[in-house]
Design a protein around this motif. Structure first.
Motif, PDB file in Angstrom:
ATOM      1  N   LEU A 187      26.618  47.787  54.581  1.00  0.00           N
ATOM      2  CA  LEU A 187      25.838  48.277  53.447  1.00  0.00           C
ATOM      3  C   LEU A 187      25.681  47.133  52.460  1.00  0.00           C
ATOM      4  O   LEU A 187      26.659  46.480  52.085  1.00  0.00           O
ATOM      5  CB  LEU A 187      26.538  49.458  52.772  1.00  0.00           C
ATOM      6  N   ILE A 188      24.429  46.890  52.054  1.00  0.00           N
ATOM      7  CA  ILE A 188      24.129  45.880  51.054  1.00  0.00           C
ATOM      8  C   ILE A 188      23.756  46.599  49.761  1.00  0.00           C
ATOM      9  O   ILE A 188      22.791  47.350  49.741  1.00  0.00           O
ATOM     10  CB  ILE A 188      22.963  44.981  51.495  1.00  0.00           C
ATOM     11  N   VAL A 189      24.521  46.383  48.711  1.00  0.00           N
ATOM     12  CA  VAL A 189      24.205  46.945  47.402  1.00  0.00           C
ATOM     13  C   VAL A 189      23.650  45.790  46.566  1.00  0.00           C
ATOM     14  O   VAL A 189      24.399  44.941  46.092  1.00  0.00           O
ATOM     15  CB  VAL A 189      25.432  47.601  46.741  1.00  0.00           C
ATOM     16  N   GLU A 190      22.329  45.761  46.478  1.00  0.00           N
ATOM     17  CA  GLU A 190      21.592  44.659  45.848  1.00  0.00           C
ATOM     18  C   GLU A 190      20.319  45.227  45.246  1.00  0.00           C
ATOM     19  O   GLU A 190      19.570  45.918  45.925  1.00  0.00           O
ATOM     20  CB  GLU A 190      21.265  43.606  46.918  1.00  0.00           C
ATOM     21  N   ASP A 191      20.069  44.944  43.971  1.00  0.00           N
ATOM     22  CA  ASP A 191      18.910  45.522  43.295  1.00  0.00           C
ATOM     23  C   ASP A 191      17.642  44.686  43.419  1.00  0.00           C
ATOM     24  O   ASP A 191      16.559  45.186  43.128  1.00  0.00           O
ATOM     25  CB  ASP A 191      19.220  45.774  41.814  1.00  0.00           C
ATOM     26  N   GLU A 192      17.735  43.444  43.843  1.00  0.00           N
ATOM     27  CA  GLU A 192      16.544  42.616  44.004  1.00  0.00           C
ATOM     28  C   GLU A 192      15.997  42.810  45.423  1.00  0.00           C
ATOM     29  O   GLU A 192      16.621  42.395  46.399  1.00  0.00           O
ATOM     30  CB  GLU A 192      16.873  41.155  43.743  1.00  0.00           C
ATOM     31  N   ARG A 238      22.124  48.805  56.121  1.00  0.00           N
ATOM     32  CA  ARG A 238      21.607  49.787  55.168  1.00  0.00           C
ATOM     33  C   ARG A 238      21.569  49.126  53.807  1.00  0.00           C
ATOM     34  O   ARG A 238      22.379  48.256  53.512  1.00  0.00           O
ATOM     35  CB  ARG A 238      22.495  51.032  55.111  1.00  0.00           C
ATOM     36  N   GLY A 239      20.631  49.544  52.966  1.00  0.00           N
ATOM     37  CA  GLY A 239      20.505  48.968  51.644  1.00  0.00           C
ATOM     38  C   GLY A 239      20.534  50.019  50.555  1.00  0.00           C
ATOM     39  O   GLY A 239      20.133  51.161  50.757  1.00  0.00           O
ATOM     40  N   HIS A 240      21.032  49.602  49.407  1.00  0.00           N
ATOM     41  CA  HIS A 240      21.089  50.474  48.238  1.00  0.00           C
ATOM     42  C   HIS A 240      20.893  49.604  47.011  1.00  0.00           C
ATOM     43  O   HIS A 240      21.411  48.486  46.960  1.00  0.00           O
ATOM     44  CB  HIS A 240      22.438  51.197  48.187  1.00  0.00           C
ATOM     45  N   GLY A 241      20.170  50.080  46.004  1.00  0.00           N
ATOM     46  CA  GLY A 241      19.790  49.221  44.906  1.00  0.00           C
ATOM     47  C   GLY A 241      20.323  49.554  43.537  1.00  0.00           C
ATOM     48  O   GLY A 241      19.891  48.942  42.564  1.00  0.00           O
ATOM     49  N   LYS A 242      21.245  50.492  43.419  1.00  0.00           N
ATOM     50  CA  LYS A 242      21.720  50.873  42.087  1.00  0.00           C
ATOM     51  C   LYS A 242      23.242  50.875  42.032  1.00  0.00           C
ATOM     52  O   LYS A 242      23.899  51.286  42.979  1.00  0.00           O
ATOM     53  CB  LYS A 242      21.199  52.258  41.718  1.00  0.00           C
ATOM     54  N   GLY A 243      23.757  50.456  40.895  1.00  0.00           N
ATOM     55  CA  GLY A 243      25.198  50.447  40.727  1.00  0.00           C
ATOM     56  C   GLY A 243      25.780  51.784  40.342  1.00  0.00           C
ATOM     57  O   GLY A 243      26.900  52.121  40.729  1.00  0.00           O
ATOM     58  N   ASP A 244      24.996  52.597  39.611  1.00  0.00           N
ATOM     59  CA  ASP A 244      25.558  53.844  39.076  1.00  0.00           C
ATOM     60  C   ASP A 244      25.939  54.854  40.146  1.00  0.00           C
ATOM     61  O   ASP A 244      26.846  55.650  39.941  1.00  0.00           O
ATOM     62  CB  ASP A 244      24.635  54.468  38.030  1.00  0.00           C
ATOM     63  N   ASP A 245      25.288  54.842  41.301  1.00  0.00           N
ATOM     64  CA  ASP A 245      25.652  55.787  42.364  1.00  0.00           C
ATOM     65  C   ASP A 245      26.045  55.079  43.663  1.00  0.00           C
ATOM     66  O   ASP A 245      26.061  55.690  44.728  1.00  0.00           O
ATOM     67  CB  ASP A 245      24.535  56.798  42.605  1.00  0.00           C
ATOM     68  N   ALA A 246      26.405  53.803  43.565  1.00  0.00           N
ATOM     69  CA  ALA A 246      26.791  53.039  44.750  1.00  0.00           C
ATOM     70  C   ALA A 246      28.032  53.622  45.432  1.00  0.00           C
ATOM     71  O   ALA A 246      28.104  53.666  46.665  1.00  0.00           O
ATOM     72  CB  ALA A 246      27.031  51.580  44.387  1.00  0.00           C
ATOM     73  N   LEU A 247      28.993  54.095  44.658  1.00  0.00           N
ATOM     74  CA  LEU A 247      30.200  54.668  45.269  1.00  0.00           C
ATOM     75  C   LEU A 247      29.874  55.896  46.115  1.00  0.00           C
ATOM     76  O   LEU A 247      30.466  56.094  47.182  1.00  0.00           O
ATOM     77  CB  LEU A 247      31.235  55.019  44.195  1.00  0.00           C
ATOM     78  N   ASP A 248      28.929  56.699  45.665  1.00  0.00           N
ATOM     79  CA  ASP A 248      28.508  57.869  46.448  1.00  0.00           C
ATOM     80  C   ASP A 248      27.869  57.432  47.761  1.00  0.00           C
ATOM     81  O   ASP A 248      28.105  58.033  48.803  1.00  0.00           O
ATOM     82  CB  ASP A 248      27.512  58.726  45.659  1.00  0.00           C
ATOM     83  N   GLU A 249      27.046  56.388  47.697  1.00  0.00           N
ATOM     84  CA  GLU A 249      26.389  55.886  48.902  1.00  0.00           C
ATOM     85  C   GLU A 249      27.397  55.276  49.872  1.00  0.00           C
ATOM     86  O   GLU A 249      27.304  55.462  51.086  1.00  0.00           O
ATOM     87  CB  GLU A 249      25.315  54.859  48.531  1.00  0.00           C
ATOM     88  N   PRO A 295      21.945  47.392  38.221  1.00  0.00           N
ATOM     89  CA  PRO A 295      21.588  48.352  37.173  1.00  0.00           C
ATOM     90  C   PRO A 295      22.533  49.553  37.205  1.00  0.00           C
ATOM     91  O   PRO A 295      22.868  50.059  38.265  1.00  0.00           O
ATOM     92  CB  PRO A 295      20.162  48.765  37.528  1.00  0.00           C
ATOM     93  N   GLY A 296      23.020  49.929  36.052  1.00  0.00           N
ATOM     94  CA  GLY A 296      23.857  51.120  35.942  1.00  0.00           C
ATOM     95  C   GLY A 296      25.346  50.849  35.962  1.00  0.00           C
ATOM     96  O   GLY A 296      26.108  51.517  35.270  1.00  0.00           O
ATOM     97  N   ARG A 297      25.774  49.873  36.767  1.00  0.00           N
ATOM     98  CA  ARG A 297      27.205  49.610  36.906  1.00  0.00           C
ATOM     99  C   ARG A 297      27.404  48.259  37.570  1.00  0.00           C
ATOM    100  O   ARG A 297      26.703  47.930  38.515  1.00  0.00           O
ATOM    101  CB  ARG A 297      27.828  50.704  37.764  1.00  0.00           C
ATOM    102  N   SER A 298      28.353  47.492  37.116  1.00  0.00           N
ATOM    103  CA  SER A 298      28.555  46.165  37.699  1.00  0.00           C
ATOM    104  C   SER A 298      29.279  46.248  39.039  1.00  0.00           C
ATOM    105  O   SER A 298      30.043  47.182  39.312  1.00  0.00           O
ATOM    106  CB  SER A 298      29.356  45.273  36.744  1.00  0.00           C
ATOM    107  N   GLY A 299      29.044  45.241  39.854  1.00  0.00           N
ATOM    108  CA  GLY A 299      29.745  45.137  41.127  1.00  0.00           C
ATOM    109  C   GLY A 299      31.250  45.004  40.935  1.00  0.00           C
ATOM    110  O   GLY A 299      32.034  45.486  41.764  1.00  0.00           O
ATOM    111  N   PHE A 300      31.673  44.369  39.851  1.00  0.00           N
ATOM    112  CA  PHE A 300      33.107  44.258  39.575  1.00  0.00           C
ATOM    113  C   PHE A 300      33.727  45.636  39.368  1.00  0.00           C
ATOM    114  O   PHE A 300      34.810  45.925  39.884  1.00  0.00           O
ATOM    115  CB  PHE A 300      33.363  43.390  38.335  1.00  0.00           C
ATOM    116  N   ASP A 301      33.055  46.496  38.600  1.00  0.00           N
ATOM    117  CA  ASP A 301      33.561  47.850  38.363  1.00  0.00           C
ATOM    118  C   ASP A 301      33.609  48.649  39.669  1.00  0.00           C
ATOM    119  O   ASP A 301      34.562  49.392  39.931  1.00  0.00           O
ATOM    120  CB  ASP A 301      32.696  48.583  37.351  1.00  0.00           C
ATOM    121  N   ILE A 302      32.573  48.500  40.484  1.00  0.00           N
ATOM    122  CA  ILE A 302      32.521  49.199  41.770  1.00  0.00           C
ATOM    123  C   ILE A 302      33.660  48.728  42.665  1.00  0.00           C
ATOM    124  O   ILE A 302      34.365  49.541  43.274  1.00  0.00           O
ATOM    125  CB  ILE A 302      31.152  48.987  42.442  1.00  0.00           C
ATOM    126  N   LEU A 303      33.867  47.416  42.727  1.00  0.00           N
ATOM    127  CA  LEU A 303      34.948  46.866  43.549  1.00  0.00           C
ATOM    128  C   LEU A 303      36.306  47.380  43.091  1.00  0.00           C
ATOM    129  O   LEU A 303      37.146  47.759  43.919  1.00  0.00           O
ATOM    130  CB  LEU A 303      34.907  45.336  43.515  1.00  0.00           C
TER     131      LEU A 303
END
Length: 157
Positions: free
Chosen positions: A35-40, A59-70, A86-94
Motif C-alpha cells: 500500500l502506497i499512502v501518497e497524496d501526489e 494499492r494507493g491511497h491519498g489521504k492521511g486522515d483515514d490512512a489507518l482505516d485503509e 493532507p489530514g494527518r502526517s506520516g509520522f503520526d500514522i507511523l
C-alpha cells in the motif's frame, strides 16, 4: 497495466495485472500486497508502475486522515508512507501503527521531500524500516523494497 480508481481515496490503484512491454505478465504472481499512502498523484502513479512491474500487488491511497482505516482494510504486507499528507502526517500514522499489535511489525518505508537529517531520525525513532528522500531513483526504490521484503518473516513469501 490494469488500473482501477479508488474514488474514496482520490487515487488510482494498480493491481497485479501488470505486463511487460510485450504484454506478458511481469511475474508469475504478486510477491505481496503493498500500500502506497501518497497524496501526489504523479508520484503515486510512478511508484505504482515501478512496484507492480517488480511483481507487487499495488494499492494507493491519498489521504492521511483515514490512512489507518485503509491499512486495516487492506492488510498490506508492506507500506510506503509519505511524511507530508493532507489530514494527518506520516509520522503520526507511523506512531499509531507501531502502537497497535496488528500493525506493530508491518514493514514501513517512509518517503519525504524534506531530506533533513531530523526527519530521517524521527522516522527511524518511530519505527520506520527504511527512509527515502524524494527524488530517488527507481533502482534505489527497488533495492530498498527488496531488502525490506527479504527481512520479512519467510523472506516475504
Amino acid at each position: 497495466m490494469t488500473t482501477s480508481h479508488d474514488t474514496r481515496a482520490g487515487m488510482g490503484q494498480v493491481g497485479a495485472g501488470a505486463t511487460d512491454g510485450a504484454g506478458a505478465p511481469a511475474t508469475s504472481g504478486p510477491v505481496g500486497r503493498i500500500l502506497i499512502v501518497e497524496d501526489e498523484s504523479n508520484i503515486l502513479e510512478a511508484l505504482s508502475f515501478i512496484l507492480s512491474r517488480a511483481g507487487w500487488d499495488v494499492r494507493g491511497h491519498g489521504k492521511g486522515d483515514d490512512a489507518l482505516d485503509e491499512i486495516a482494510r487492506l492488510s498490506p504486507d508492506m507500506l510506503v508512507l509519505d511524511v507530508m499528507l493532507p489530514g494527518r502526517s506520516g509520522f503520526d500514522i507511523l506512531a499509531d501503527l507501531r502502537a497497535r499489535p496488528a500493525t506493530a511489525a508491518l514493514p514501513v518505508l517512509m518517503l519525504t521531500a524534506k531530506g533533513q537529517t531530523k526527519d530521517r531520525e524521527q522516522a527511524m525513532a518511530l519505527g520506520a524500516n527504511a527512509f527515502l528522500t524524494k527524488p530517488f531513483s527507481n533502482a534505489e526504490l527497488l533495492e530498498t523494497v527488496t531488502a525490506m521484503r527479504a527481512e520479512m518473516p519467510g523472506g516475504g513469501t
